[in-house]
Design a protein around this motif. Structure first.
Motif, short mmCIF file in Angstrom:
data_model
loop_
_atom_site.label_atom_id
_atom_site.label_comp_id
_atom_site.label_asym_id
_atom_site.label_seq_id
_atom_site.Cartn_x
_atom_site.Cartn_y
_atom_site.Cartn_z
N LEU A 40 -0.08 -3.44 -8.36
CA LEU A 40 1.37 -3.34 -8.41
C LEU A 40 2.00 -4.63 -8.93
N VAL A 64 6.41 3.94 -5.94
CA VAL A 64 5.08 3.52 -5.54
C VAL A 64 5.08 3.23 -4.04
N ALA A 78 -0.65 3.63 -3.86
CA ALA A 78 -1.62 2.54 -3.80
C ALA A 78 -2.59 2.81 -2.65
N ASP A 130 -3.23 3.33 -11.84
CA ASP A 130 -2.22 4.36 -11.65
C ASP A 130 -2.16 5.22 -12.90
N VAL A 175 5.44 -2.63 -1.01
CA VAL A 175 5.81 -1.23 -1.16
C VAL A 175 6.78 -0.88 -0.03
#
Length: 328
Positions: free
Chosen positions: A92, A36, A65, A84, A109
């Motif tokens: 997330l 991700v 994202a 997602d 991330v």
């Protein structure tokens, strides 16, 4: 010593590793994990580049994202239904909560997520790129480059450490400083390091050796965001990148190398910084410039020699589903 009001980055990460031998309980398995990222984030940009260079698109899926987030973490607001499509989550943070209910630290991330359990495995951005280049070797494409050659590792580490401290994190030290002294100190470190890098790159094509290495992967994401964001938004405004001949040529050289520029979405980069950072830009106005088409202008760096991929070859174009908008 940092001045009063200096920005301090939270470096508390999930440090589990996905390895060939599964030593942490997370063995490398094609199709099991999802990387991700956010196109906006420079730390995630590193992982996107290395995944492309290693040719891992078919074995490690990519979740992206969107550029906007709040205190609840990065969200998948660009995906259909705001979720997602593989993990089925809106934010997330849900993957971190599945790993550790009540997860107390930052949700960042890049993150590698175990698809079957939905748990975040690691968000240790420095280790992720090194492991994609080493632990996933059995699944890399033919011709994948070695970004961390043994004979240059000490030099790569030395250069990368100084780049992280003074440039990668340095721009944030400037932008998030809460006092003049802290800002002045960060500004001096940033420009002292950029001046040394400018000098270093005048006579050599890449930072270490005769090819792209981990050191270049770590510097590029900051340079590509410099004029669009850091120069003005983070007050790093002694000069623009376009006014530094060696660094500007070097950055364009990398941008035009497969695996680098094809991971960059300037619209998402600007949307993130100018919209999310309310304390710095309370109006949320996103600037129209600068014109990104200069990134495609000739750089002339081939005259310095070197082989971008060493004994390896360029990666194929990204899958259509992962393509970024063309520069217009």
């Amino acid at each position: 010593m940092a001045g009063e009001g200096a920005f301090e980055r939270d470096r508390t990460y999930l440090t589990s590793r996905v390895t060939a031998d599964g030593r942490d309980g997370w063995p490398v398995e094609p199709g099991r994990y999802r990387l991700v990222i956010a196109r906006a984030c420079p730390w995630a940009n590193r992982a996107a580049i290395v995944r492309r260079l290693m040719g891992l698109e078919g074995v490690l899926s990519l979740g992206v994202a969107g550029p906007l987030h709040d205190e609840r973490s990065w969200s998948f607001h660009l995906d259909p239904g705001g979720r997602d499509p593989v993990l089925g989550i809106e934010r997330l943070r849900e993957a971190f909560e599945r790993r550790e209910p009540g997860y107390p630290n930052g949700v960042t991330v890049p993150t590698i997520v175990d698809v079957p359990s939905g748990q975040a495995v690691t968000n240790d951005f420095e280790r992720i790129t090194l492991d994609l280049g080493s632990q996933w070797r059995a699944h890399q494409r033919e011709g994948a480059p070695d970004l961390y050659p043994e004979r240059w590792r000490d030099e790569i580490d030395e250069v990368a450490d100084s780049v992280y401290r003074d440039v990668n994190d340095g721009v944030y030290q400037c932008g998030f400083a809460r006092g003049q002294d802290a800002y002045d100190e960060a500004y001096a470190r940033l420009w002292g390091r950029l001046d040394r890098l400018e000098e270093r790159l005048r006579g050599r094509r890449y930072l270490v050796g005769d090819r792209i290495t981990e050191a270049d992967v770590r510097l590029f994401p900051t340079l590509v965001r410099f004029d669009a964001v850091y120069h003005g938004h983070f007050k790093c405004n002694r000069q623009k990148l376009t006014e530094l001949p060696a660094l500007w040529g070097y950055a364009r050289d990398l941008f035009q190398t497969p695996g680098f520029g094809d991971t960059i979405d300037f619209a998402q980069i600007k949307a993130h910084y100018y919209v999310v950072h309310h304390a710095i830009n309370p109006t949320g106005i996103v600037p129209r410039g600068p014109d990104p088409r200069g990134w495609l202008s000739p750089h002339g760096r081939e005259a310095l020699g070197g082989r971008p991929f060493g004994e390896g070859t360029p990666p194929r174009p990204p899958p259509v589903s992962e393509a970024v908008p063309p520069l217009v």
